[in-house]
Design an enzyme around this catalytic site. Structure first.
Site, PDB file in Angstrom:
ATOM      1  N   TYR A 133       0.839  -1.213   0.000  1.00 48.88           N
ATOM      2  CA  TYR A 133       0.000   0.000   0.000  1.00 48.88           C
ATOM      3  C   TYR A 133       0.874   1.264   0.000  1.00 48.88           C
ATOM      4  CZ  TYR A 133      -4.498  -2.371   1.216  1.00 48.88           C
ATOM      5  OH  TYR A 133      -5.635  -3.123   1.231  1.00 48.88           O
ATOM      6  N   GLU A 251     -10.613  -7.082  10.074  1.00 46.76           N
ATOM      7  CA  GLU A 251     -10.188  -7.306  11.455  1.00 46.76           C
ATOM      8  C   GLU A 251     -11.364  -7.040  12.385  1.00 46.76           C
ATOM      9  OE1 GLU A 251      -9.055  -8.300  14.512  1.00 46.76           O
ATOM     10  OE2 GLU A 251      -7.358  -8.489  13.143  1.00 46.76           O
ATOM     11  N   SER A 374      -2.008   5.911  11.593  1.00 44.57           N
ATOM     12  CA  SER A 374      -1.359   6.532  12.756  1.00 44.57           C
ATOM     13  C   SER A 374      -2.419   6.971  13.771  1.00 44.57           C
ATOM     14  CB  SER A 374      -0.570   7.761  12.298  1.00 44.57           C
ATOM     15  OG  SER A 374      -1.472   8.786  11.916  1.00 44.57           O
TER      16      SER A 374
HETATM   17  C1  LIG Z   1       6.782  -0.965  11.344  1.00 47.07           C
HETATM   18  C2  LIG Z   1       5.970  -0.551  10.165  1.00 47.07           C
HETATM   19  C3  LIG Z   1       5.459  -1.514   9.299  1.00 47.07           C
HETATM   20  C4  LIG Z   1       4.717  -1.133   8.174  1.00 47.07           C
HETATM   21  N1  LIG Z   1       4.262  -2.108   7.310  1.00 47.07           N
HETATM   22  C5  LIG Z   1       3.598  -1.731   6.162  1.00 47.07           C
HETATM   23  C6  LIG Z   1       3.193  -2.703   5.191  1.00 47.07           C
HETATM   24  O1  LIG Z   1       3.421  -3.894   5.369  1.00 47.07           O
HETATM   25  N2  LIG Z   1       2.582  -2.285   4.076  1.00 47.07           N
HETATM   26  C7  LIG Z   1       2.301  -0.963   3.844  1.00 47.07           C
HETATM   27  O2  LIG Z   1       1.730  -0.655   2.822  1.00 47.07           O
HETATM   28  N3  LIG Z   1       2.681  -0.013   4.740  1.00 47.07           N
HETATM   29  C8  LIG Z   1       3.318  -0.367   5.889  1.00 47.07           C
HETATM   30  N4  LIG Z   1       3.736   0.596   6.804  1.00 47.07           N
HETATM   31  C9  LIG Z   1       3.524   2.009   6.484  1.00 47.07           C
HETATM   32  C10 LIG Z   1       2.507   2.716   7.335  1.00 47.07           C
HETATM   33  O3  LIG Z   1       1.236   2.308   7.009  1.00 47.07           O
HETATM   34  C11 LIG Z   1       2.736   4.218   7.168  1.00 47.07           C
HETATM   35  O4  LIG Z   1       3.939   4.527   7.813  1.00 47.07           O
HETATM   36  C12 LIG Z   1       1.635   5.050   7.763  1.00 47.07           C
HETATM   37  O5  LIG Z   1       0.489   4.932   6.975  1.00 47.07           O
HETATM   38  C13 LIG Z   1       2.015   6.524   7.873  1.00 47.07           C
HETATM   39  O6  LIG Z   1       2.449   7.021   6.657  1.00 47.07           O
HETATM   40  P1  LIG Z   1       3.825   7.819   6.526  1.00 47.07           P
HETATM   41  O7  LIG Z   1       4.876   7.016   7.151  1.00 47.07           O
HETATM   42  O8  LIG Z   1       3.995   8.206   5.123  1.00 47.07           O
HETATM   43  O9  LIG Z   1       3.618   9.104   7.430  1.00 47.07           O
HETATM   44  P2  LIG Z   1       2.809  10.415   7.007  1.00 47.07           P
HETATM   45  O10 LIG Z   1       1.518  10.025   6.448  1.00 47.07           O
HETATM   46  O11 LIG Z   1       3.686  11.301   6.219  1.00 47.07           O
HETATM   47  O12 LIG Z   1       2.538  11.045   8.435  1.00 47.07           O
HETATM   48  C14 LIG Z   1       3.464  11.875   9.115  1.00 47.07           C
HETATM   49  C15 LIG Z   1       2.754  12.443  10.312  1.00 47.07           C
HETATM   50  O13 LIG Z   1       1.655  13.255   9.872  1.00 47.07           O
HETATM   51  C16 LIG Z   1       0.461  12.836  10.492  1.00 47.07           C
HETATM   52  N5  LIG Z   1      -0.677  13.053   9.586  1.00 47.07           N
HETATM   53  C17 LIG Z   1      -0.764  12.691   8.285  1.00 47.07           C
HETATM   54  N6  LIG Z   1      -1.967  13.031   7.811  1.00 47.07           N
HETATM   55  C18 LIG Z   1      -2.648  13.611   8.815  1.00 47.07           C
HETATM   56  C19 LIG Z   1      -3.962  14.170   8.952  1.00 47.07           C
HETATM   57  N7  LIG Z   1      -4.808  14.200   7.927  1.00 47.07           N
HETATM   58  N8  LIG Z   1      -4.336  14.680  10.152  1.00 47.07           N
HETATM   59  C20 LIG Z   1      -3.481  14.657  11.195  1.00 47.07           C
HETATM   60  N9  LIG Z   1      -2.244  14.154  11.125  1.00 47.07           N
HETATM   61  C21 LIG Z   1      -1.827  13.622   9.941  1.00 47.07           C
HETATM   62  C22 LIG Z   1       0.702  11.374  10.811  1.00 47.07           C
HETATM   63  O14 LIG Z   1      -0.142  10.937  11.845  1.00 47.07           O
HETATM   64  C23 LIG Z   1       2.153  11.391  11.206  1.00 47.07           C
HETATM   65  O15 LIG Z   1       2.282  11.786  12.542  1.00 47.07           O
HETATM   66  C24 LIG Z   1       4.462   0.227   7.936  1.00 47.07           C
HETATM   67  C25 LIG Z   1       4.974   1.194   8.821  1.00 47.07           C
HETATM   68  C26 LIG Z   1       5.727   0.820   9.918  1.00 47.07           C
HETATM   69  C27 LIG Z   1       6.258   1.890  10.836  1.00 47.07           C
END
Ligand SMILES: Cc1cc2nc3c(=O)[nH]c(=O)nc-3n(C[C@H](O)[C@H](O)[C@H](O)COP(=O)(O)OP(=O)(O)OC[C@H]3O[C@@H](n4cnc5c(N)ncnc54)[C@H](O)[C@@H]3O)c2cc1C
Lengths: 394, 394
Positions: A133, A251, A374
């Protein structure tokens, strides 16, 4: 209200327990407690074999509908299996993404042919899956994915990049959310498709990413014209958003209850440490330990209440808080563990960077409030969906 | 009244920052970490010799710069910002403060000049197994031996830079004494026979902690700093200086984290806008800002008080700053990971280095709850009657 498991359920529990104990105190005892978040690098080949053992015994796909080749076991049976699995300290599952995310999606939205092709190898524990994703530019904002899959003859050619893909370096297949047609910026949720792509091919490069735990459990995945047959799309072409959201909605809390058994074991380890080092005489730490215990109980009761709504249909409102609750609780548990251990919390198991189990809990739990939506996103969802408040500017 | 630094103090801060920036900032700490080293030796040489940091608080008559604790605050803030791997806290602050507080004039004249020149470093060996900061738990003994000698026997842990220091200052007690009675401070050359030490593998790999084993290490009686007259209150005074310095380091580290968060919130876009435009992120960063500024006020005030207030006020303000800054730094570093999402969870990003340093800072010179307990006692709050250390009168 009737808040106990039935005699039949308890008999099922005994059966699961016996089966697990025989193996985890027998031929597979070296696998006890191995794997799982923060420890996914441990005994990978042995755990692969363990998946097949589970499959052979029929434990994979308990909850899938019978029509799709599953056991159609009621939710409570699934709960019992998860609880016993955790209690036996059976190894961290390598097959969970396939079994619990992809398979229910295929069972609900896939064609009969897709079900026949993809479900049996998952049920046998032979195929491992990963979830494609997130992208560098699309994390919380999943609809921002730009990975493209073009139709060339009868083949989809995938180009783009995924990131944070857990287990991509181990997986045989990936379910990829990607663009199959250009759509105007205002309609970003359209033109997406949910594509099943084999991982072992020339057009895919996987690069593990080192986490702050020192280990590498997630990866960057580069698609450069990777191929998959045109009929490997779940749901209709262009309906990928709906399918992706469906995957996230399967889930129902069954595995949550199993996860809580794992949490309880971590809390036990903290209690043990506190008794051992005298932290149990610190009134503040005593309170925090008791509070963690309360939190765990309340999460369990909340999960049971959600389960009480049965399968299918909309998730009850109280279910929407589950992710926020457990991730916040777990993070705090990690901090508590460190405070209980005091200065000794600093000392790792071995140089250069082998962590102790409680250090893994402490460090890995920082990810709990980031992945799978998150905490900030969870609160947005709760406000909009549970409380019916007007949506923010997203 | 003027709550701020002089032009000279600001210039000192800028010079320190220039040297650390030249070395690559946090990249320098990563180099040390990767090599498994104790220090960034080249940077320390520049700081110690060119800028005179090694002898910053050493009086001019002993070859130092003769500056005070306000300067130490400014320097520590910069070292915290870069997570600099240099023995300033261990040698130039803790050990130097101990020698200044406890040493006779002769001893100062003998030990301080090479320290001030940066030719040698010293480390304060204080904590033991478990790292309890309560002096009553110290079991290392100093036994009189024939010929005007003393035999030191025991095990020290969590000794900052203890594996690399040329000189150890060991806290030990006379046999048969308890509580704070009979504690003294002994100067032990790094090469003494019977002395064994090794670096402990730690979660925070940017600060070197050591275990020091003393197996009947024979030193002359005259190596007791200040002779019989000097006991725990003097040692505690030196530790307070270290605690103030650590608080300032935590302010510097927390500020850097906040800067990283603010910067990222502006460049990272999701849902077509900077994540810094979401109130969830704004409120989080706003809270961190208030925390960092408050921590800064506390550390600055405590730095001033260390030098200019009466000892009683200095003790109290130190406990306030130590508890507040350690908590603030931990919270800010943890939120920094959260604001960065997946990237914040990687080894490659600096957030975890700050997070781990913040964690370690919670126990290396007493935990926030230890400091709060000291305050509670000063406030006349009752204690357990069978506690060994009597509360100090307010
Ligand atoms: C250990 C781990 C395993 C993972 N495994 C997978 C996997 O198997 N497959 C997969 O597809 N992904 C996976 N992920 C990715 C995970 O789903 C993303 O890290 C997550 O969706 C957040 O996206 P980002 O890291 O781009 O952070 P961003 O989206 O850039 O967020 C940065 C910050 O901004 C905040 N934020 C963003 N939008 C908003 C909003 N609208 N309102 C308020 N706050 C906001 C977030 O809460 C965060 O604090 C994994 C992540 C981790 C850490």
């Amino acid at each position: 209200m009737q808040l106990r498991f039935s005699a039949e359920d308890e008999a099922f529990r005994a059966e699961v327990r016996r089966w697990l104990d025989e193996r985890l105190h027998g031929d597979y005892r070296h696998l006890r407690g191995r794997g799982g978040p923060g420890r996914e690098h441990e005994m990978v080949e042995e755990r692969r074999a363990w998946e097949r053992v589970l499959g052979e015994a029929g434990w994979i796909g308990l909850g899938w509908p019978a029509a799709a080749g599953g056991k159609g076991a009621p939710l409570l049976r699934q709960v019992i299996f998860h609880e016993e699995y955790a209690r036996a300290r059976a190894p961290g599952r390598l097959g969970h993404i396939g079994e619990y995310l992809l398979a229910p999606t295929i069972a609900a939205l896939g064609t009969r042919a897709q079900q026949e092709k993809f479900l049996p190898p998952i049920a046998r524990g032979e195929q491992l899956w990963c979830q494609g994703y997130s992208e560098p530019g699309a994390g919380s904002d999943l609809a921002g994915v730009t990975t493209r899959a073009e139709l060339v003859g009868h083949t989809r050619r995938v180009t783009g990049q995924k990131i944070w893909t857990s287990h991509a370096h181990l997986a045989d297949w990936c379910f990829v959310l990607c663009r199959t047609s250009a759509s105007p910026a205002a309609k970003r949720h359209e033109g997406l498709s949910y594509l099943l792509v084999p991982m072992r091919q020339d057009g895919i490069t996987v690069r593990p990413i080192r986490q702050l735990t020192g280990t590498a459990e997630f990866c960057e995945v580069f698609f450069d014209g990777a191929r998959t047959p045109e009929d490997h799309v779940i749901g209709a072409v262009g309906q990928g958003w709906k399918v992706a959201m469906a995957t996230l909605s399967f889930e129902r809390g069954a595995s949550t209850l199993g996860q809580q058994i794992g949490f309880a074991a971590e809390l036990d380890a903290i209690i043990h440490a506190a008794r051992h080092n005298g932290a149990d005489r610190d009134p503040q730490l005593r309170q925090r330990i008791a509070d963690a215990w309360i939190g765990l109980r309340v999460m369990r009761w909340n999960a049971l209440r959600v389960l009480g709504h049965g399968e299918g249909g909309e998730l009850p409102r109280e279910a929407l808080g589950s992710k926020l609750s457990w991730s916040t609780w777990h993070r705090r548990l990690g901090e508590l563990a460190m405070d209980v251990l005091g200065a000794e919390a600093e000392i790792i198991a071995a140089a250069p960077y082998a962590l102790t189990p409680l250090q893994e809990t402490f460090l890995f739990s920082r990810a709990d409030t980031i992945y799978a939506g998150s905490s900030e996103i969870q609160k947005n969802i709760i406000a909009a969906r549970a409380l019916g408040l007007p949506r923010g500017p997203t | 009244m003027r709550f701020g630094f002089t032009e000279e103090q600001d210039e000192l801060r800028r010079s320190v920052r220039r040297v650390l920036d030249d070395a690559g900032g946090v990249a320098a700490a990563r180099r040390v970490m990767l090599a498994g080293g104790n220090h960034d030796t080249a940077t320390w040489q520049r700081l110690a010799r060119d800028l005179g940091l090694a002898g910053l608080v050493v009086p001019e008559r002993h070859g130092g710069a003769g500056l005070g604790w306000v300067e130490v605050i400014a320097v520590m803030e910069e070292l915290g910002r870069a997570l600099a791997c240099v023995p300033f806290l261990s040698s130039s602050v803790l050990s130097t403060a101990a020698i200044l507080a406890a040493g006779s004039d002769d001893q100062q004249q003998q030990i301080l000049p090479p320290l001030a020149r940066g030719d040698v470093t010293a480390a304060l060996a204080w904590l033991e197994i478990g790292g309890d900061p309560d002096p009553a738990t110290i079991t290392t003994t100093a036994r009189p031996a024939p010929g005007g000698h003393v035999l030191l026997d025991g095990k020290k842990r969590f000794v900052i830079d203890g594996a690399s220091a040329d000189l150890l200052l060991v806290v030990a007690r006379a046999p048969g004494t308890t509580g704070t009675d009979g504690l003294g401070l002994y100067e032990v050359p790094g090469g003494a026979s019977g002395l064994r030490r090794h670096r402990l593998p730690t979660m925070d790999a940017t600060r070197a902690l050591a275990e020091v084993v003393l197996a009947d290490v024979r030193v002359p009686e005259t190596s007791r700093l200040g002779g019989d007259a000097t006991g725990w209150p003097t040692i505690a005074r030196a530790l307070e200086r270290g605690q103030v310095a650590l608080a300032a380091e935590q302010v510097g580290a927390a500020q850097r984290c906040l800067d990283l968060g603010i910067e990222y919130a502006q460049v990272r876009h999701q849902f077509g806008r900077p994540i810094g435009s979401f109130q969830a992120i704004q409120h989080s960063l706003a809270e961190l800002f208030v925390m960092v500024e408050s921590a800064r006020s506390a550390a600055y005030y405590a730095g001033w008080a260390a030098e200019h207030a009466d000892p009683d006020e200095a003790t109290e303000t130190t406990a306030c700053a130590a508890a507040f800054c350690a908590d603030a730094c931990f919270h800010v570093a943890a939120e920094t990971i959260q604001v960065h999402g997946g990237i914040g969870f990687t080894w490659e990003h600096d957030a975890h280095l700050y997070f781990k340093r913040a964690r370690a800072g919670r126990t290396v010179l007493g935990s926030p709850s230890f400091h709060r307990e000291q305050l509670a006692r000063r406030l006349g709050l009752g204690v357990d009657p069978d506690e060994t250390t009597a509360p100090e009168a307010v």
